[in-house]
Design a protein around this motif. Sequence first.
Motif, PDB file in Angstrom:
ATOM      1  N   ARG A  53      55.479 122.271 161.964  1.00 52.60           N
ATOM      2  CA  ARG A  53      55.232 122.742 160.618  1.00 52.60           C
ATOM      3  C   ARG A  53      54.341 121.727 159.930  1.00 52.60           C
ATOM      4  NH1 ARG A  53      58.213 126.135 157.185  1.00 52.60           N
ATOM      5  NH2 ARG A  53      59.505 126.741 158.920  1.00 52.60           N
ATOM      6  N   HIS A  54      53.275 122.223 159.331  1.00 55.60           N
ATOM      7  CA  HIS A  54      52.375 121.294 158.636  1.00 55.60           C
ATOM      8  C   HIS A  54      52.239 121.740 157.193  1.00 55.60           C
ATOM      9  CE1 HIS A  54      49.000 118.511 158.155  1.00 55.60           C
ATOM     10  NE2 HIS A  54      48.481 119.450 157.398  1.00 55.60           N
ATOM     11  N   ARG A  55      52.584 120.863 156.284  1.00 49.82           N
ATOM     12  CA  ARG A  55      52.509 121.237 154.866  1.00 49.82           C
ATOM     13  C   ARG A  55      51.094 120.995 154.341  1.00 49.82           C
ATOM     14  NH1 ARG A  55      57.285 121.429 150.840  1.00 49.82           N
ATOM     15  NH2 ARG A  55      57.511 123.126 152.307  1.00 49.82           N
ATOM     16  N   ALA A  56      50.447 122.069 153.872  1.00 49.27           N
ATOM     17  CA  ALA A  56      49.061 121.951 153.395  1.00 49.27           C
ATOM     18  C   ALA A  56      48.988 121.792 151.877  1.00 49.27           C
ATOM     19  CB  ALA A  56      48.264 123.180 153.826  1.00 49.27           C
ATOM     20  N   LEU A  57      49.892 122.463 151.169  1.00 46.12           N
ATOM     21  CA  LEU A  57      49.949 122.337 149.700  1.00 46.12           C
ATOM     22  C   LEU A  57      51.398 122.104 149.318  1.00 46.12           C
ATOM     23  CD1 LEU A  57      47.718 125.341 148.504  1.00 46.12           C
ATOM     24  CD2 LEU A  57      47.119 122.902 148.383  1.00 46.12           C
ATOM     25  N   GLY A 102      38.733 117.678 145.867  1.00 44.98           N
ATOM     26  CA  GLY A 102      39.712 116.861 146.580  1.00 44.98           C
ATOM     27  C   GLY A 102      39.155 116.544 147.944  1.00 44.98           C
ATOM     28  N   PRO A 103      39.698 115.514 148.588  1.00 46.13           N
ATOM     29  CA  PRO A 103      39.168 115.096 149.884  1.00 46.13           C
ATOM     30  C   PRO A 103      39.381 116.168 150.953  1.00 46.13           C
ATOM     31  CG  PRO A 103      41.200 113.912 149.384  1.00 46.13           C
ATOM     32  CD  PRO A 103      40.845 114.686 148.158  1.00 46.13           C
ATOM     33  N   SER A 104      38.618 116.048 152.005  1.00 48.59           N
ATOM     34  CA  SER A 104      38.728 116.957 153.130  1.00 48.59           C
ATOM     35  C   SER A 104      40.172 116.971 153.633  1.00 48.59           C
ATOM     36  CB  SER A 104      37.763 116.452 154.206  1.00 48.59           C
ATOM     37  OG  SER A 104      37.822 117.299 155.288  1.00 48.59           O
ATOM     38  N   GLY A 105      40.708 118.138 153.884  1.00 48.54           N
ATOM     39  CA  GLY A 105      42.066 118.258 154.404  1.00 48.54           C
ATOM     40  C   GLY A 105      43.156 118.296 153.335  1.00 48.54           C
ATOM     41  N   CYS A 106      42.766 118.308 152.058  1.00 50.26           N
ATOM     42  CA  CYS A 106      43.799 118.276 151.009  1.00 50.26           C
ATOM     43  C   CYS A 106      44.353 119.661 150.711  1.00 50.26           C
ATOM     44  CB  CYS A 106      43.268 117.621 149.737  1.00 50.26           C
ATOM     45  SG  CYS A 106      42.177 118.679 148.770  1.00 50.26           S
ATOM     46  N   GLY A 107      43.751 120.695 151.290  1.00 47.69           N
ATOM     47  CA  GLY A 107      44.322 122.041 151.104  1.00 47.69           C
ATOM     48  C   GLY A 107      43.470 122.974 150.253  1.00 47.69           C
ATOM     49  N   LYS A 108      42.196 122.656 150.074  1.00 52.03           N
ATOM     50  CA  LYS A 108      41.334 123.495 149.220  1.00 52.03           C
ATOM     51  C   LYS A 108      41.153 124.895 149.805  1.00 52.03           C
ATOM     52  CE  LYS A 108      37.849 120.525 149.362  1.00 52.03           C
ATOM     53  NZ  LYS A 108      38.503 119.526 150.240  1.00 52.03           N
ATOM     54  N   SER A 109      40.824 124.945 151.099  1.00 51.71           N
ATOM     55  CA  SER A 109      40.623 126.263 151.725  1.00 51.71           C
ATOM     56  C   SER A 109      41.940 127.035 151.770  1.00 51.71           C
ATOM     57  CB  SER A 109      40.071 126.107 153.149  1.00 51.71           C
ATOM     58  OG  SER A 109      38.781 125.541 153.110  1.00 51.71           O
ATOM     59  N   THR A 110      43.024 126.313 151.939  1.00 43.08           N
ATOM     60  CA  THR A 110      44.346 126.941 151.937  1.00 43.08           C
ATOM     61  C   THR A 110      44.612 127.594 150.578  1.00 43.08           C
ATOM     62  OG1 THR A 110      45.121 125.283 153.516  1.00 43.08           O
ATOM     63  CG2 THR A 110      46.810 126.485 152.282  1.00 43.08           C
ATOM     64  N   LEU A 111      44.240 126.891 149.524  1.00 39.20           N
ATOM     65  CA  LEU A 111      44.431 127.424 148.175  1.00 39.20           C
ATOM     66  C   LEU A 111      43.624 128.709 147.980  1.00 39.20           C
ATOM     67  CD1 LEU A 111      45.483 127.133 145.263  1.00 39.20           C
ATOM     68  CD2 LEU A 111      43.492 125.670 144.785  1.00 39.20           C
ATOM     69  N   ASP A 147      52.949 126.110 154.085  1.00 42.32           N
ATOM     70  CA  ASP A 147      53.080 125.454 155.382  1.00 42.32           C
ATOM     71  C   ASP A 147      52.342 126.265 156.433  1.00 42.32           C
ATOM     72  OD1 ASP A 147      54.813 123.661 154.250  1.00 42.32           O
ATOM     73  OD2 ASP A 147      56.635 124.600 155.028  1.00 42.32           O
ATOM     74  N   TYR A 148      51.718 125.559 157.363  1.00 43.73           N
ATOM     75  CA  TYR A 148      51.233 126.218 158.579  1.00 43.73           C
ATOM     76  C   TYR A 148      52.293 125.977 159.641  1.00 43.73           C
ATOM     77  CZ  TYR A 148      46.632 126.718 156.444  1.00 43.73           C
ATOM     78  OH  TYR A 148      45.598 127.073 155.624  1.00 43.73           O
ATOM     79  N   VAL A 149      52.691 127.052 160.299  1.00 45.32           N
ATOM     80  CA  VAL A 149      53.739 126.936 161.312  1.00 45.32           C
ATOM     81  C   VAL A 149      53.144 127.299 162.664  1.00 45.32           C
ATOM     82  CG1 VAL A 149      56.048 127.732 161.962  1.00 45.32           C
ATOM     83  CG2 VAL A 149      55.404 127.633 159.557  1.00 45.32           C
TER      84      VAL A 149
HETATM   85  N1  LIG Z   1      45.531 127.308 160.739  1.00 45.69           N
HETATM   86  C1  LIG Z   1      45.996 126.081 160.550  1.00 45.69           C
HETATM   87  N2  LIG Z   1      47.040 125.623 161.317  1.00 45.69           N
HETATM   88  C2  LIG Z   1      47.541 124.384 161.127  1.00 45.69           C
HETATM   89  N3  LIG Z   1      47.101 123.509 160.227  1.00 45.69           N
HETATM   90  C3  LIG Z   1      46.069 123.903 159.446  1.00 45.69           C
HETATM   91  C4  LIG Z   1      45.468 125.195 159.568  1.00 45.69           C
HETATM   92  N4  LIG Z   1      44.464 125.302 158.656  1.00 45.69           N
HETATM   93  C5  LIG Z   1      44.447 124.124 158.001  1.00 45.69           C
HETATM   94  N5  LIG Z   1      45.409 123.289 158.474  1.00 45.69           N
HETATM   95  C6  LIG Z   1      45.719 121.931 157.983  1.00 45.69           C
HETATM   96  O1  LIG Z   1      46.122 122.053 156.619  1.00 45.69           O
HETATM   97  C7  LIG Z   1      45.577 121.015 155.843  1.00 45.69           C
HETATM   98  C8  LIG Z   1      44.726 121.610 154.728  1.00 45.69           C
HETATM   99  O2  LIG Z   1      43.609 122.269 155.302  1.00 45.69           O
HETATM  100  P1  LIG Z   1      42.457 122.925 154.427  1.00 45.69           P
HETATM  101  O3  LIG Z   1      43.069 123.826 153.422  1.00 45.69           O
HETATM  102  O4  LIG Z   1      41.486 123.508 155.367  1.00 45.69           O
HETATM  103  O5  LIG Z   1      41.840 121.646 153.671  1.00 45.69           O
HETATM  104  P2  LIG Z   1      40.420 121.463 152.953  1.00 45.69           P
HETATM  105  O6  LIG Z   1      39.822 122.812 152.772  1.00 45.69           O
HETATM  106  O7  LIG Z   1      40.740 120.779 151.659  1.00 45.69           O
HETATM  107  O8  LIG Z   1      39.608 120.576 153.832  1.00 45.69           O
HETATM  108  C9  LIG Z   1      44.788 120.136 156.797  1.00 45.69           C
HETATM  109  O9  LIG Z   1      45.610 119.060 157.181  1.00 45.69           O
HETATM  110  C10 LIG Z   1      44.482 121.054 157.952  1.00 45.69           C
HETATM  111  O10 LIG Z   1      44.364 120.322 159.143  1.00 45.69           O
END
Ligand SMILES: Nc1ncnc2c1ncn2[C@@H]1O[C@H](COP(=O)(O)OP(=O)(O)O)[C@@H](O)[C@H]1O
Length: 273
Positions: A35-39, A56-65, A26-28
Amino acid sequence: MAALPAEAGAGSVAASKITIRGLSIDYVSEDGRARHRALEDLSLEVRENEFLSVVGPSGCGKSTLIAAIAGFLRPRSGSLLLDGKPIGGPGADRGVVFQEYALLPWRTVLDNVTLGLRLRGMPRSERDRIGRQFLEMINLVEAADKYPHQLSGGMKQRVAVARTLANQPEVMLMDEPFAAVDAQSRMTLQEELVRIWSQSRLTVLFVTHSVEEAVFLGDRVAVLTPGPGRLKAMIDIDIPRRQRRWAELGNNLLFATLRQRVLDLVRGAGTPP
Ligand SMILES: Nc1ncnc2c1ncn2[C@@H]1O[C@H](COP(=O)(O)OP(=O)(O)O)[C@@H](O)[C@H]1O
Ligand SMILES: [Mg+2]
């Protein structure tokens, strides 16, 4: 033939390099209210010496992973293991290549490549020797004394890859590294990456939103759902390494079939196997 010791089985073909179980992130917001759930409840394994593509599509959490495996983010729940041990933070065993090249503009190509070695206190003569080896690997020895602004986007990204490789990580985490590069250079970079990876003992986790790129590069392709990302499907790409050249795969039926299957999964039309 001597019997294998009992524990040898664990080190056989499919040893897990990275194990992800039930991972939620989660991003808090700073005030703690939003709170935003990314994965969500993501489980997958990256095998030792494997090239795993994650698409996966943009915003699915790849960079988060990628950030979580790199040790920059803490899971809300679930576990992240490297060689069976919990990942507690960043480490030299994992190298990251981002979409932005993140080269230091005031340093030469060679000094950019050897930056990590310098930070570890390696003397100049030795680190320059190693740096040149990696520049050779990416066919950029002649650019050693140039500065980043003198290079094309594709060249900068090769330098970024060489810099990561020069640190000799066990795992290379790649976050859409070729997304900002023109189509022609991108194909060359993909072929080079296959070659470099085949010559190394690296484990690679490569995330991209390009289905074609994921299938071209991967031993397997993990397909994530739209955010919050979960594992939707895992597809084996049984195309031999030596065939991974664009000139060859352009007419390859298996490549076309797998690409279509992954594309259907990403678009939501396909059913997971
Ligand atoms: N620092 C952050 N704070 C809040 N939300 C974030 C942050 N970084 C990413 N997100 C949200 O988390 C979700 C996953 O982001 P991200 O991992 O960047 O996806 P991807 O790389 O697949 O495009 C998206 O909805 C994005 O908007
Ligand atoms: Mg991203």
